[in-house]
Design an enzyme around this catalytic site. Structure first.
Site, short mmCIF file in Angstrom:
data_model
loop_
_atom_site.label_atom_id
_atom_site.label_comp_id
_atom_site.label_asym_id
_atom_site.label_seq_id
_atom_site.Cartn_x
_atom_site.Cartn_y
_atom_site.Cartn_z
N LYS A 155 46.38 42.93 45.96
CA LYS A 155 45.23 43.82 45.68
C LYS A 155 45.72 44.83 44.64
CE LYS A 155 41.89 45.59 48.74
NZ LYS A 155 40.69 45.01 48.22
N1 PMP Z 1 38.58 39.38 47.71
C1 PMP Z 1 38.69 40.51 47.00
C2 PMP Z 1 38.85 40.45 45.53
C3 PMP Z 1 38.62 41.76 47.67
O1 PMP Z 1 38.72 42.89 46.97
C4 PMP Z 1 38.44 41.78 49.06
C5 PMP Z 1 38.33 43.10 49.78
N2 PMP Z 1 39.58 43.59 50.16
C6 PMP Z 1 38.36 40.58 49.76
C7 PMP Z 1 38.43 39.39 49.05
C8 PMP Z 1 38.24 40.54 51.26
O2 PMP Z 1 39.49 40.86 51.84
P1 PMP Z 1 39.59 41.57 53.26
O3 PMP Z 1 38.83 40.75 54.21
O4 PMP Z 1 41.04 41.59 53.56
O5 PMP Z 1 39.02 42.92 53.10
#
Ligand code: PMP
Length: 309
Positions: A155
């Site tokens: 991220k």
């Molecule tokens: N893909 C992206 C690009 C994101 O920013 C997120 C949000 N964090 C997700 C998927 C979903 O991930 P998570 O379930 O861990 O929040």
């Protein structure tokens, strides 16, 4: 209103948590972050943070990609977060943002030999996308960042310029969000959420090597679908045209939670209404995250203390 942040090793008033305009991460996007949710259970008068250690483990993997050494374990970051939230004492759903950043002030693009900074703050947050009625996705003209460019697995702050291009294009074109293809033309995810579809009774999602974030909600939904609904799961490449043939579609992520998708590129998904499997998954999910399902209590961290004065 947010009152506190963890910043430079201590919990401080939010007004004191500032960085210089010369900060490396502000200039070059050399930061990485997490996003967690705290769910308020009114009946129990209790805030629960969802899958705190899994979020911090992924956060540390993102930090490692950027050659950062934060000096904290996932357990220690969780402890700090519990302290911070007990000081904030939210009595509503909230969102927690840990952010690690190259803190050195100065010019020069690189990762090594720079100071690392860490901050954590929280804000109140309700639903980010509509979750009752379905949303409409449009296929983005942008492609998802590739693992060979900026790894989507992390991220990483800089790669959210990609997400922002995608989200604004979708919204300005009248869609709620986007279906984003990767460089080889397969579905990756939405602007900031993972993609899943139901086809012939199976729950199908992109594999983790298709340039997606390894979503915590993604793994939650896959597990609940198998354990609670007995669905079989497929993780594999998905073509854009296969999405049009899906019976049901959902987006999942900490922000979007579980958002049903009822149209893609002006084509109705199934009969154009929120489908039965997505509805059931939503119901199961919200019971779990709000602490109403004993079997999954292990995913929740209650914030006990209420420090006043
Ligand atoms: N893909 C992206 C690009 C994101 O920013 C997120 C949000 N964090 C997700 C998927 C979903 O991930 P998570 O379930 O861990 O929040």
């Amino acid at each position: 209103m947010t009152q506190f942040a963890f910043f430079n090793g201590a919990i401080v008033p939010i007004a004191e948590a500032h960085v210089s305009v010369m900060t490396h991460a502000l200039n070059y996007g050399t930061g990485c972050f997490g996003g967690l949710r705290g769910y308020w259970n009114t009946g129990q008068q209790q805030l629960y943070v969802f899958r705190i250690l899994d979020h911090y483990r992924r956060f540390l993997h993102s930090a490692k990609l950027l050659m950062m050494d934060l000096g904290y374990s996932a357990e220690e970051l969780a402890e700090i977060t519990v302290d911070l939230l007990s000081r904030e004492a939210w009595t509503e759903d909230c969102y927690i943002r840990p952010l690690a950043y190259k803190a050195t002030e100065g010019i020069g693009v690189k990762l090594h030999g720079l100071a690392d900074g860490l901050t954590i703050f929280s804000v109140p947050m309700g639903n980010y996308l509509p979750i009752e009625h379905g949303i409409h996705l449009g296929t983005s003209s942008w492609r998802r960042v590739d693992d060979t460019a900026i790894p989507a697995r992390g991220k990483i702050s800089g790669s959210y310029a990609n997400s922002a291009l995608i989200k604004s294009e979708a919204q300005l074109n009248g869609y709620d969000d986007a279906l984003v293809l990767n460089q080889d033309g397969h579905v990756s995810e939405a602007s900031a959420a993972n993609f899943m579809m139901v086809r012939n009774g199976k729950l199908i999602t992109t594999s983790i090597s298709d340039n997606v974030l390894e979503g915590i909600t993604r793994s939650t939904v896959l597990q609940l679908a198998q354990e609670r609904l007995g669905l079989s799961i497929e993780e594999r490449p998905i073509d854009r045209s296969e999405v049009y043939a899906a019976d049901e579609v959902l987006l999942c992520g900490t922000g979007v939670q579980i958002s049903p998708v009822t149209a893609v590129d002006h084509r109705a998904i199934g009969n154009g209404k929120v489908g039965p499997i997505v509805t059931e998954l939503q119901q199961i999910f919200f019971r779990v995250v709000r602490g109403e399902d004993e079997a999954y209590r292990g995913w929740l961290t209650p914030i006990m203390e209420r420090v006043t004065g």
